[in-house]
Design an enzyme around this catalytic site. Sequence first.
Site, PDB file in Angstrom:
ATOM      1  N   LEU A  33     -23.054  24.397  61.103  1.00  9.85           N
ATOM      2  CA  LEU A  33     -22.951  23.531  62.292  1.00  9.85           C
ATOM      3  C   LEU A  33     -24.049  23.874  63.305  1.00  9.85           C
ATOM      4  O   LEU A  33     -23.767  24.271  64.438  1.00  9.85           O
ATOM      5  CB  LEU A  33     -21.556  23.593  62.925  1.00  9.85           C
ATOM      6  CG  LEU A  33     -20.421  23.029  62.075  1.00  9.85           C
ATOM      7  CD1 LEU A  33     -19.088  23.103  62.826  1.00  9.85           C
ATOM      8  CD2 LEU A  33     -20.678  21.582  61.634  1.00  9.85           C
ATOM      9  N   GLU A  82     -32.945  23.542  57.579  1.00 10.69           N
ATOM     10  CA  GLU A  82     -33.560  22.957  58.766  1.00 10.69           C
ATOM     11  C   GLU A  82     -34.443  21.845  58.219  1.00 10.69           C
ATOM     12  O   GLU A  82     -35.229  22.077  57.285  1.00 10.69           O
ATOM     13  CB  GLU A  82     -34.387  23.996  59.514  1.00 10.69           C
ATOM     14  CG  GLU A  82     -33.558  25.055  60.220  1.00 10.69           C
ATOM     15  CD  GLU A  82     -32.737  24.496  61.385  1.00 10.69           C
ATOM     16  OE1 GLU A  82     -33.113  23.437  61.929  1.00 10.69           O
ATOM     17  OE2 GLU A  82     -31.720  25.117  61.740  1.00 10.69           O
ATOM     18  N   THR A 132     -37.406  18.001  48.680  1.00  6.32           N
ATOM     19  CA  THR A 132     -38.090  16.875  49.311  1.00  6.32           C
ATOM     20  C   THR A 132     -39.426  16.555  48.637  1.00  6.32           C
ATOM     21  O   THR A 132     -40.043  17.450  48.037  1.00  6.32           O
ATOM     22  CB  THR A 132     -38.327  17.219  50.801  1.00  6.32           C
ATOM     23  OG1 THR A 132     -39.225  16.278  51.363  1.00  6.32           O
ATOM     24  CG2 THR A 132     -38.953  18.613  50.973  1.00  6.32           C
ATOM     25  N   ASP A 133     -39.889  15.323  48.810  1.00  2.19           N
ATOM     26  CA  ASP A 133     -41.223  14.957  48.301  1.00  2.19           C
ATOM     27  C   ASP A 133     -42.338  15.626  49.119  1.00  2.19           C
ATOM     28  O   ASP A 133     -43.487  15.679  48.677  1.00  2.19           O
ATOM     29  CB  ASP A 133     -41.413  13.435  48.288  1.00  2.19           C
ATOM     30  CG  ASP A 133     -41.257  12.761  49.651  1.00  2.19           C
ATOM     31  OD1 ASP A 133     -40.987  13.450  50.653  1.00  2.19           O
ATOM     32  OD2 ASP A 133     -41.407  11.516  49.705  1.00  2.19           O
ATOM     33  N   GLU A 134     -41.993  16.144  50.321  1.00  2.00           N
ATOM     34  CA  GLU A 134     -43.044  16.699  51.193  1.00  2.00           C
ATOM     35  C   GLU A 134     -43.696  17.941  50.610  1.00  2.00           C
ATOM     36  O   GLU A 134     -44.781  18.331  51.037  1.00  2.00           O
ATOM     37  CB  GLU A 134     -42.484  17.017  52.583  1.00  2.00           C
ATOM     38  CG  GLU A 134     -41.959  15.785  53.265  1.00  2.00           C
ATOM     39  CD  GLU A 134     -41.907  15.888  54.785  1.00  2.00           C
ATOM     40  OE1 GLU A 134     -42.470  16.836  55.347  1.00  2.00           O
ATOM     41  OE2 GLU A 134     -41.301  14.988  55.379  1.00  2.00           O
ATOM     42  N   TYR A 158     -42.158  23.129  57.754  1.00  2.00           N
ATOM     43  CA  TYR A 158     -40.964  22.635  57.061  1.00  2.00           C
ATOM     44  C   TYR A 158     -41.206  22.528  55.558  1.00  2.00           C
ATOM     45  O   TYR A 158     -40.462  23.090  54.744  1.00  2.00           O
ATOM     46  CB  TYR A 158     -40.539  21.269  57.627  1.00  2.00           C
ATOM     47  CG  TYR A 158     -39.588  20.520  56.706  1.00  2.00           C
ATOM     48  CD1 TYR A 158     -38.291  20.973  56.491  1.00  2.00           C
ATOM     49  CD2 TYR A 158     -40.008  19.368  56.018  1.00  2.00           C
ATOM     50  CE1 TYR A 158     -37.435  20.307  55.623  1.00  2.00           C
ATOM     51  CE2 TYR A 158     -39.154  18.696  55.160  1.00  2.00           C
ATOM     52  CZ  TYR A 158     -37.864  19.164  54.965  1.00  2.00           C
ATOM     53  OH  TYR A 158     -37.021  18.511  54.099  1.00  2.00           O
ATOM     54  N   LYS A 162     -39.571  24.604  52.336  1.00  2.00           N
ATOM     55  CA  LYS A 162     -38.848  23.957  51.227  1.00  2.00           C
ATOM     56  C   LYS A 162     -39.537  24.295  49.902  1.00  2.00           C
ATOM     57  O   LYS A 162     -38.877  24.524  48.888  1.00  2.00           O
ATOM     58  CB  LYS A 162     -38.786  22.439  51.422  1.00  2.00           C
ATOM     59  CG  LYS A 162     -37.885  21.969  52.551  1.00  2.00           C
ATOM     60  CD  LYS A 162     -36.409  22.294  52.336  1.00  2.00           C
ATOM     61  CE  LYS A 162     -35.765  21.460  51.259  1.00  2.00           C
ATOM     62  NZ  LYS A 162     -34.278  21.705  51.212  1.00  2.00           N
TER      63      LYS A 162
END
Length: 355
Positions: A33, A82, A132-134, A158, A162
């Site tokens: 949270l 995050e 993610t694709d990033e 970020y 990942k």
Amino acid sequence: MILVTGGAGFIGANFVLDWLAASDEPVINLDKLTYAGNLENLASVVDDERHIFIRADIGDPEQVAGLLKRYQPRAVVNFAAESHVDRSIHGPEDFIQTNIVGTFRLLEAVRSYWDKLGSSRKHAFRFLHVSTDEVYGSLRAGAPAFSETHRYEPNSPYSASKAASDHLVRAYHHTYGLPMLTTNCSNNYGPYQFPEKLIPLMIINALAGKPLPVYGDGRQIRDWLYVKDHCRAVRHVLAEGSPGEIYNIGGWNEKANIDIVNIVCGLLDELRPRTDGKRYCEQIAFVTDRPGHDRRYAIDARKIERELGWKPAETFESGIRKTVMWYLQNPDWIDNVHSGAYRAWIEKNYAERNR
Ligand code: NAD
Ligand code: DAU
């Protein structure tokens, strides 16, 4: 029983809701949270015995080990992270802590749990890591979309965090034999998305009569997928994916940011016209670009289509209409996420961009 992490966030909550609608199998939902986690997203399952919510950090080895021992899940689906690129630029530390150290600690707890399982449960166990694709970096115009073998070239704190977590997942499969699955998905949109992200931010600012801040020239391209299609793809991969494999998930829906903002404005003109007779696109304001802004993402989703038979159910036109309508129909949800912390973030991120 399955264990979901980050199930109070945007995609995790949609996943939990869709899972409980599609199956009787209970879900343990572990979420710290943070500002992005919101139990209101799960209000419709608050009295459902199949949903067990536990506030915890994936980086807390004792708590995670205790949960695994107590509930004996047959699978873990890791959404916890995050997730906002701009926040990672202002302060990368939390991204390193949760996305790298947290994933590492979660993997260690799962490895120790999995090692002690009997052979048939061990064989059936799965750890699905949502990525993610990033991690693949930025594509030149006209270059082919990212396949699963595309080289990793993360450009933001970020995406680098990942990418590091994806590599750890790969290593735990290769070295320890843990039955891992990794999914790399393109940009999601839909209900319950926190309004720091492009689409909900534009809807909410438009309705409030505020400027619609488009970074740089607005010609950056993202590949959009309706969140419920992503959740269904994750269910497919969990059920039928081969351990050690990566599955790219996307909707073949490349659009420039400025086009997205104009589409959102057009839908609002139709569904909730401005009282002064003007059009919402008049609120568009070009602002200073995001540092290191990736120009284009695009996912080649042929592997998951071919091997697992998954295809998106929504077109962009149907998904974006549902999304705009959801935000119009849920003003209380919007009011409640407008906390002091949210307002402070908006001030910090946009004060220095206005040009
Ligand atoms: P989100 O920010 O909306 O939600 C993240 C959730 O994780 C929140 O509920 C938060 O409280 C929880 N969390 C954060 N740190 C935690 C910790 N240390 N321990 C336990 N819980 C923690 O994110 P999202 O958009 O729903 O993304 C979910 C996952 O999907 C992320 O891993 C993200 O990288 C990935 N992803 C997102 C998109 C997208 O377009 N949003 C696309 C592809 C992949
Ligand atoms: O590609 C998948 C990724 O998509 C996920 O891994 C991330 O968790 C998720 O946040 C998302 O990252 P983006 O940076 O692409 O999403 P965001 O909504 O922040 O921005 C989308 C595009 O819109 C991006 O090119 C930046 C631009 N933008 C964003 C905001 C918030 C603007 O022009 N103005 C804005 O105010």
